[in-house]
Design a protein around this motif. Structure first.
Motif, PDB file in Angstrom:
ATOM      1  N   HIS A 309      26.131  -0.327 -41.380  1.00 33.25           N
ATOM      2  CA  HIS A 309      25.054  -0.543 -42.330  1.00 33.25           C
ATOM      3  C   HIS A 309      24.695  -2.009 -42.461  1.00 33.25           C
ATOM      4  CE1 HIS A 309      26.807   3.358 -43.824  1.00 33.25           C
ATOM      5  NE2 HIS A 309      25.562   3.676 -43.545  1.00 33.25           N
ATOM      6  N   ASN A 334      13.964   5.495 -43.314  1.00 38.33           N
ATOM      7  CA  ASN A 334      13.354   6.505 -44.187  1.00 38.33           C
ATOM      8  C   ASN A 334      13.202   7.842 -43.475  1.00 38.33           C
ATOM      9  OD1 ASN A 334      13.014   5.084 -46.634  1.00 38.33           O
ATOM     10  ND2 ASN A 334      11.214   4.010 -45.810  1.00 38.33           N
ATOM     11  N   GLU A 336      15.209   8.912 -41.048  1.00 38.71           N
ATOM     12  CA  GLU A 336      16.558   9.480 -40.995  1.00 38.71           C
ATOM     13  C   GLU A 336      16.965  10.054 -42.348  1.00 38.71           C
ATOM     14  OE1 GLU A 336      19.298   6.651 -39.470  1.00 38.71           O
ATOM     15  OE2 GLU A 336      18.133   6.236 -37.649  1.00 38.71           O
ATOM     16  N   LEU A 337      16.595   9.325 -43.425  1.00 38.66           N
ATOM     17  CA  LEU A 337      16.920   9.813 -44.766  1.00 38.66           C
ATOM     18  C   LEU A 337      16.223  11.131 -45.061  1.00 38.66           C
ATOM     19  CD1 LEU A 337      18.226   9.404 -47.546  1.00 38.66           C
ATOM     20  CD2 LEU A 337      16.239   8.010 -48.187  1.00 38.66           C
ATOM     21  N   GLN A 338      14.949  11.241 -44.657  1.00 42.08           N
ATOM     22  CA  GLN A 338      14.207  12.483 -44.885  1.00 42.08           C
ATOM     23  C   GLN A 338      14.852  13.651 -44.147  1.00 42.08           C
ATOM     24  OE1 GLN A 338      11.650  12.870 -47.048  1.00 42.08           O
ATOM     25  NE2 GLN A 338      11.881  15.060 -46.626  1.00 42.08           N
ATOM     26  N   GLU A 340      18.056  13.923 -43.425  1.00 46.05           N
ATOM     27  CA  GLU A 340      19.276  14.287 -44.162  1.00 46.05           C
ATOM     28  C   GLU A 340      18.934  15.067 -45.424  1.00 46.05           C
ATOM     29  OE1 GLU A 340      22.302  13.938 -43.212  1.00 46.05           O
ATOM     30  OE2 GLU A 340      21.955  12.748 -41.406  1.00 46.05           O
ATOM     31  N   ASN A 376      25.910  10.709 -46.114  1.00 45.26           N
ATOM     32  CA  ASN A 376      25.002  10.045 -45.175  1.00 45.26           C
ATOM     33  C   ASN A 376      23.742   9.571 -45.874  1.00 45.26           C
ATOM     34  OD1 ASN A 376      26.784  10.553 -43.082  1.00 45.26           O
ATOM     35  ND2 ASN A 376      25.750  12.445 -42.447  1.00 45.26           N
ATOM     36  N   MET A 377      23.256  10.367 -46.845  1.00 45.92           N
ATOM     37  CA  MET A 377      22.063   9.970 -47.585  1.00 45.92           C
ATOM     38  C   MET A 377      22.306   8.695 -48.380  1.00 45.92           C
ATOM     39  SD  MET A 377      20.869  13.759 -48.890  1.00 45.92           S
ATOM     40  CE  MET A 377      19.935  13.058 -50.226  1.00 45.92           C
ATOM     41  N   GLU A 378      23.463   8.616 -49.024  1.00 49.80           N
ATOM     42  CA  GLU A 378      23.774   7.427 -49.821  1.00 49.80           C
ATOM     43  C   GLU A 378      23.919   6.191 -48.940  1.00 49.80           C
ATOM     44  OE1 GLU A 378      23.473   7.364 -52.915  1.00 49.80           O
ATOM     45  OE2 GLU A 378      23.191   9.527 -53.095  1.00 49.80           O
ATOM     46  N   LEU A 380      22.389   5.724 -46.080  1.00 45.12           N
ATOM     47  CA  LEU A 380      21.049   5.348 -45.644  1.00 45.12           C
ATOM     48  C   LEU A 380      20.273   4.661 -46.750  1.00 45.12           C
ATOM     49  CD1 LEU A 380      20.093   8.545 -43.597  1.00 45.12           C
ATOM     50  CD2 LEU A 380      20.435   6.253 -42.682  1.00 45.12           C
ATOM     51  N   ARG A 381      20.430   5.144 -47.994  1.00 46.25           N
ATOM     52  CA  ARG A 381      19.752   4.487 -49.121  1.00 46.25           C
ATOM     53  C   ARG A 381      20.254   3.053 -49.291  1.00 46.25           C
ATOM     54  NH1 ARG A 381      20.459   9.670 -51.940  1.00 46.25           N
ATOM     55  NH2 ARG A 381      18.416  10.697 -52.117  1.00 46.25           N
ATOM     56  N   SER A 484      23.526  13.342 -55.570  1.00 44.47           N
ATOM     57  CA  SER A 484      22.123  13.570 -55.258  1.00 44.47           C
ATOM     58  C   SER A 484      21.456  14.552 -56.212  1.00 44.47           C
ATOM     59  CB  SER A 484      21.996  14.100 -53.822  1.00 44.47           C
ATOM     60  OG  SER A 484      22.712  15.317 -53.684  1.00 44.47           O
TER      61      SER A 484
END
Length: 501
Positions: A309, A334, A336-338, A340, A376-378, A380-381, A484
């Motif tokens: 990261h 963004n 990749e986040l979408q 996930e 993974n979402m966290e 990426l955020r 989430s």
């Protein structure tokens, strides 16, 4: 009859030569249309080679490239017109010639058969006349022979009367037969002469006239095909001219100023022109401190950053290029986040289906994958946030300024032993913020807490990166919920305060 046959064969040979000449032109047209087909095919292959498929992101921006692709499109239309020429030649010229040649063959065959029949009939009349002539000649010789026998016996004194009478009757018979043969020969000769006149003056001239008419029609047809051969290409000339005009127009649309402007816009650095150098007065012995003019180096607290990261070092790039690189990186994150988030929603829906229909599967088997997706979402955020902090424009809380002497600090991390001296182990942990439930949660796993949508809870322990946050209800019940699933707001004075959505 021999001269008649020779004349007939010569005429037949001439007709055959002219029909073969027609076939020769048909063969020429066929080879010509094959050349057109090959030419059109090669043109289309050339256009396809230099105009490959491309996505919308790869669309050309330079006018020179746009003009080139316009020329390729016009050339593709041009090749289509060459295909039209080949098709029209095949249908209206070559095909028509072949059909007409078949008709000529049938007509020629009919006329030649009529000529042969006439010739055969004349030959048959001649044979009848010749046979009657030979028969008349034989009968005359036999009559002469009978006359000599009769005269010899009549002058012979020893010959009996019966012998003389018999020779006389034989003479009369032969003379009668000779006379009949003469009459038959005369009739056959007259008939042959009549048929021969008709043959050379009526029948054969008429057949030759028919053949001549056929040949004239063949010549007229050839002339029509010659014109059609030219008209086929003449009809496409206006369209071909438009294609060529389109190419010229595309060439005129090349704008060197616009293309150079695009290059400048794509590669401009964003640096301001340097200012004037200050005057340095060396006559004064002024000692400068080491800190003067020093540029601070950004520092990062909390040890080494996670290489997965870590924010890419773009400090060597000009501001404009750095901004574009960071924006591109944020867009990728963004996306990749979408992905996930979509995967999380799909897993949650599947989990709900399993809970309502246990026979379809175990809901608990999906929890590890859901937790991994949330984690993974966290991450990426967090990476998006770090990239946004270094973004030259729209950066929060002045994390980027034109003054490079200011330090760039990452958000402080909480100390795990900070509250050890203030609270006992038996005392409940203090709330460091609150959260609002975005979705309902059943809390079926051990250590989790049941939560309803829009319910407000106290946050007592932040997400450690595993996708779970520890909360407390107003009644004092504590447990973990998916990070989430809630919107968290931490107190400003709490350590490591950050908002998760």
């Amino acid at each position: 009859t021999d001269s008649s046959s020779k004349l007939w064969l010569d005429e037949e040979g001439g007709i055959m030569f002219r029909i073969k000449d027609k076939k020769r032109y048909a063969k020429f047209v066929k080879e010509r249309l094959e050349i057109e087909q090959t030419y059109a095919k090669q043109l289309r292959s050339l256009v396809k080679k230099y105009c490959p498929k491309r996505s919308k992101d790869d669309e050309p921006r330079f006018t020179s490239c746009l003009s080139f692709y316009s020329i390729l499109n016009e050339l593709n239309d041009y090749s289509g017109q060459r295909e039209v020429v080949a098709e029209e030649m095949g249908h209206k010229v070559y095909g028509e010639l072949m059909r007409y040649s078949q008709d000529l063959k049938a007509e020629r065959k009919h006329h030649l058969q009529e000529g042969r029949k006439t010739q055969q009939y004349l030959d048959q009349c001649w044979k009848h006349m010749d046979n009657s002539k030979k028969k008349f000649e034989r009968e005359c010789k036999e009559a002469e022979k009978s006359q000599l026998i009769y005269e010899r016996l009549d002058n012979d004194i020893n010959a009996t009367k019966s012998e003389v009478e018999k020779a006389k009757s034989q003479l009369y018979l032969r003379q009668h037969m000779a006379e009949e043969s003469k009459n038959e020969y005369a009739a056959q000769l007259q008939n042959f002469n009549s048929e021969q006149w008709k043959h050379f003056n009526v029948a054969i001239p008429q057949i030759f006239k028919n053949l001549q008419d056929m040949d004239e029609r063949r010549t007229v047809k050839l002339g029509e095909m010659y014109r059609s051969f030219a008209e086929v290409e003449r009809r496409v000339i206006p369209i071909i001219s438009k294609c060529l005009e389109g190419m010229v127009t595309a060439a005129k649309n090349v704008d060197e100023h616009r293309d150079s402007g695009i290059v400048v816009e794509s590669f401009k650095s964003g640096f301001e022109p340097p200012g004037d150098f200050p005057f340095e007065d060396f006559s004064q012995n002024i000692q400068r401190t080491g800190s003067d003019g020093a540029i601070g180096t950004p520092k990062t607290e909390g040890g080494k950053a996670d290489p997965k990261h870590a924010v890419e070092d773009l400090s060597h790039l000009p501001p404009e290029q750095r901004r574009k690189k960071l924006q591109q990186r944020i867009d990728e994150l963004n996306k990749e986040l979408q992905k996930e988030m979509d995967q999380r929603d799909a897993l949650n829906k599947m989990k709900d289906v399993y809970e309502k229909n246990p026979q379809m599967g175990d809901p608990g088997s999906l929890q590890p994958k859901i937790s991994e997706t949330i984690c993974n979402m966290e991450k990426l955020r967090s990476e998006i946030h770090k990239n946004e902090v270094t973004f030259p424009e729209d950066c929060p809380e002045g994390s980027y300024t034109d003054d490079h002497s200011q330090e760039h600090r990452s958000p402080p991390q909480p100390d795990p032993h900070e509250f050890d001296d203030e609270f006992d182990d038996d005392d409940p942990l203090p709330a460091i913020g609150h959260c609002k439930a975005l979705y309902s949660f059943d809390g079926s796993n051990e250590g989790t807490l049941v939560m309803k949508e829009n319910e407000v809870l106290y946050v007592i322990e932040e997400d450690k990166g595993d996708g779970w946050t520890r909360v407390r209800k107003q009644g004092g019940e504590e447990g973990y919920i998916p990070t989430s699933y809630v919107e968290i707001t931490l107190e400003k004075n709490s350590k490591g305060a950050v908002t998760y959505i």
